[in-house]
Design an enzyme around this catalytic site. Structure first.
Site, PDB file in Angstrom:
ATOM      1  N   CYS A   1      -2.260  -0.632   7.502  1.00 37.58           N
ATOM      2  CA  CYS A   1      -1.439   0.580   7.426  1.00 37.58           C
ATOM      3  C   CYS A   1      -1.491   1.371   8.727  1.00 37.58           C
ATOM      4  O   CYS A   1      -0.467   1.887   9.183  1.00 37.58           O
ATOM      5  CB  CYS A   1      -1.886   1.437   6.250  1.00 37.58           C
ATOM      6  SG  CYS A   1      -1.535   0.649   4.654  1.00 37.58           S
TER       7      CYS A   1
ATOM      8  N   CYS B   1      -6.104   1.806   6.000  1.00 38.56           N
ATOM      9  CA  CYS B   1      -6.733   0.542   6.394  1.00 38.56           C
ATOM     10  C   CYS B   1      -6.114   0.098   7.720  1.00 38.56           C
ATOM     11  O   CYS B   1      -5.167   0.718   8.218  1.00 38.56           O
ATOM     12  CB  CYS B   1      -6.521  -0.515   5.309  1.00 38.56           C
ATOM     13  SG  CYS B   1      -4.807  -1.101   5.196  1.00 38.56           S
TER      14      CYS B   1
ATOM     15  N   GLU C   1       1.025   3.792   1.902  1.00 39.66           N
ATOM     16  CA  GLU C   1       1.553   4.145   3.220  1.00 39.66           C
ATOM     17  C   GLU C   1       2.736   3.264   3.603  1.00 39.66           C
ATOM     18  O   GLU C   1       3.747   3.743   4.125  1.00 39.66           O
ATOM     19  CB  GLU C   1       0.471   4.002   4.296  1.00 39.66           C
ATOM     20  CG  GLU C   1      -0.759   4.838   4.058  1.00 39.66           C
ATOM     21  CD  GLU C   1      -1.883   4.071   3.368  1.00 39.66           C
ATOM     22  OE1 GLU C   1      -1.631   3.412   2.330  1.00 39.66           O
ATOM     23  OE2 GLU C   1      -3.017   4.127   3.850  1.00 39.66           O
TER      24      GLU C   1
ATOM     25  N   HIS D   1       0.857  -1.191   0.000  1.00 38.78           N
ATOM     26  CA  HIS D   1       0.000   0.000   0.000  1.00 38.78           C
ATOM     27  C   HIS D   1       0.890   1.236   0.000  1.00 38.78           C
ATOM     28  O   HIS D   1       2.059   1.180   0.412  1.00 38.78           O
ATOM     29  CB  HIS D   1      -0.901   0.009   1.225  1.00 38.78           C
ATOM     30  CG  HIS D   1      -1.972  -1.030   1.201  1.00 38.78           C
ATOM     31  ND1 HIS D   1      -3.053  -1.006   2.056  1.00 38.78           N
ATOM     32  CD2 HIS D   1      -2.143  -2.129   0.429  1.00 38.78           C
ATOM     33  CE1 HIS D   1      -3.838  -2.035   1.809  1.00 38.78           C
ATOM     34  NE2 HIS D   1      -3.304  -2.740   0.833  1.00 38.78           N
TER      35      HIS D   1
END
Length: 176
Positions: free
Chosen positions: A88, A85, A57, A55
């Site tokens: 993360c 999410c 992040e 992701h």
């Protein structure tokens, strides 16, 4: 002054999100800042890397940790175009970020208040300040445009397959 800086960093995160879109990934971008300076950037890339943890992040956190030579990122802020999410958010808390700023809310998987708020768990040993809604409209629109384009492309591909199948059926019928 802080608002102008937040906008500047979120614009950079949006440019990273565009990099993800250009690669066919869900357009989410992230930026890590320390002492007012951008030290790392990242964008979604789980499809291309075959990595479910890639992701935006996480990519930015990994890069920042390399820059600082430490898995802990005290005093750092992370700007991301979409509410984090749970994976993360957990990584952000483990990194000991001082602050997380996100753009659009994520009503399906958001761990910054939309579905649950991991940042508000008093039992955790570290607390990160969370700010949401910075450039929310622009961040949300980028995602809406991406998914609209993807739905249209998939629809056109389906119609093309149906046309080819129909053409083969017609040819077979003529040969009978």
């Amino acid at each position: 002054m802080r608002d102008a800086i937040e906008l500047q960093h979120m614009r950079l995160a949006l440019s990273q999100a565009q990099n993800a879109w250009d690669l066919g990934e869900v357009p989410v971008g992230a930026v890590v800042v320390k002492d007012g300076e951008v030290i790392a950037i990242g964008f979604n890339h789980p499809i291309g890397t075959h990595d479910p943890t890639a992701h935006a992040e996480i990519m930015a956190l990994r890069a920042a940790a390399q820059v600082l030579g430490n898995y802990r990122l005290p005093g750092c802020e992370l700007y991301v175009t979409l509410e984090p999410c749970i994976m993360c958010a957990g990584a952000m808390l483990h990194a000991r970020l001082a602050r997380v700023v996100y753009g659009a809310a994520d009503p399906k998987t958001g761990a910054g208040g939309s579905v649950l708020n991991l940042f508000a768990q008093e039992q955790l040993n570290h607390h990160t300040e969370l700010v949401g809604g910075v450039m929310a409209d622009a961040c949300g629109q980028l995602l809406k445009d991406f998914f609209a384009e993807r739905r249209e492309r998939l629809k056109q591909e389906r119609l093309q397959r149906q046309a080819v199948a129909h053409a083969h059926l017609t040819d077979d019928e003529l040969n009978d």
